[in-house]
Design an enzyme around this catalytic site. Structure first.
Site, short mmCIF file in Angstrom:
data_model
loop_
_atom_site.label_atom_id
_atom_site.label_comp_id
_atom_site.label_asym_id
_atom_site.label_seq_id
_atom_site.Cartn_x
_atom_site.Cartn_y
_atom_site.Cartn_z
N ASP A 66 8.65 24.69 43.03
CA ASP A 66 10.03 24.29 43.22
C ASP A 66 10.22 24.15 44.73
O ASP A 66 9.24 24.19 45.49
CB ASP A 66 11.01 25.28 42.57
CG ASP A 66 11.09 26.62 43.26
OD1 ASP A 66 10.34 26.86 44.23
OD2 ASP A 66 11.89 27.46 42.83
N CYS A 117 7.11 29.43 42.70
CA CYS A 117 8.55 29.42 42.94
C CYS A 117 8.86 30.70 43.71
O CYS A 117 7.94 31.40 44.12
CB CYS A 117 9.35 29.28 41.65
SG CYS A 117 9.25 30.65 40.48
N GLY A 118 10.11 31.00 43.90
CA GLY A 118 10.46 32.18 44.68
C GLY A 118 9.80 33.45 44.17
O GLY A 118 9.24 34.22 44.94
N HIS A 160 -10.80 38.75 21.87
CA HIS A 160 -9.91 37.94 22.71
C HIS A 160 -9.69 36.56 22.12
O HIS A 160 -8.58 36.03 22.15
CB HIS A 160 -10.45 37.85 24.13
CG HIS A 160 -10.55 39.17 24.81
ND1 HIS A 160 -9.51 40.08 24.86
CD2 HIS A 160 -11.59 39.77 25.44
CE1 HIS A 160 -9.90 41.16 25.50
NE2 HIS A 160 -11.17 41.01 25.86
N ARG A 208 -7.17 36.91 19.30
CA ARG A 208 -5.81 37.09 19.80
C ARG A 208 -5.23 35.80 20.36
O ARG A 208 -4.04 35.50 20.15
CB ARG A 208 -5.79 38.20 20.86
CG ARG A 208 -6.11 39.55 20.25
CD ARG A 208 -6.39 40.59 21.29
NE ARG A 208 -6.78 41.85 20.65
CZ ARG A 208 -7.42 42.82 21.27
NH1 ARG A 208 -7.74 42.70 22.55
NH2 ARG A 208 -7.73 43.92 20.63
#
Length: 145
Positions: free
Chosen positions: A8, A65-66, A133, A136
Site C-alpha cells: 500500500d 503495509c503498515g 502438513h 492439513r
C-alpha cells in the site's frame, strides 16, 4: 523463480528496498504497485498479487503495509493463497515448511536488516512435503463457508 511484490502507500519505500535486495540475489521480481505514496486501498494490491500467484505467473508473493495485517487478511480471501503475516525468521521458516505459504505479509515499519533476513528465509525454505502438513493444507483448500 519469480517473485511478485506489492504494497500500500505506507510500504512503497520498503518495497523498493526489497526489490533491490532480490535483484542483487539474481531473483526475478515484478513490482505490482503502487508507485506513489498517494493513499490507496490495500485490498486492490493484495488481490492483484494473489491473482498472479493463482494464475501461476509467479512462484511467491510479498505484500507490505503498515502492519502487514490488512494485507494478510485480504490475501487469505483468495482461494489457493496461503499468506502468513510474519515478524521473524522462525515464523517464516515454519510457515514455508508446514503451511507451504506462497505469500508473506510484512510490516513496512520493521528494520531493513530484519526484513531482508525474513525475505531470504521465505525464498530459501522449502515445503517439508510431510504427509500431515499435506493433509492439513488440503483441509484448508477444500473448506468452504
Amino acid at each position: 523463480m519469480k517473485i511478485v511484490i506489492a504494497s500500500d502507500h505506507r510500504g512503497i519505500k520498503r518495497k523498493e528496498e526489497i526489490i533491490n535486495h532480490l535483484k542483487k540475489r539474481n531473483i526475478e521480481v515484478e513490482d505490482l504497485g503502487p508507485n506513489t505514496e498517494e493513499s490507496v486501498d490495500y485490498p486492490v494490491y493484495a488481490f492483484k498479487l494473489c491473482n498472479e500467484i493463482c494464475n501461476k505467473n509467479a512462484d511467491l508473493g510479498i505484500l507490505l503495509c503498515g502492519t502487514g495485517i490488512g494485507m494478510s487478511i485480504a490475501a487469505n480471501k483468495v482461494k489457493g493463497i496461503r499468506c502468513a503475516k510474519v515478524t521473524n525468521v522462525n515464523d517464516t521458516v515454519l510457515t514455508r515448511q508446514h503451511n507451504n505459504a506462497n505469500v508473506i505479509a510484512l510490516s513496512a515499519n520493521e528494520s531493513l536488516f530484519k526484513t531482508k533476513k525474513i525475505v531470504n528465509a521465505f525464498i530459501d525454505t522449502e515445503f517439508s512435503n510431510d504427509e500431515r502438513h499435506i493433509r492439513r493444507i488440503e483441509m484448508l483448500e477444500n473448506h468452504d463457508c
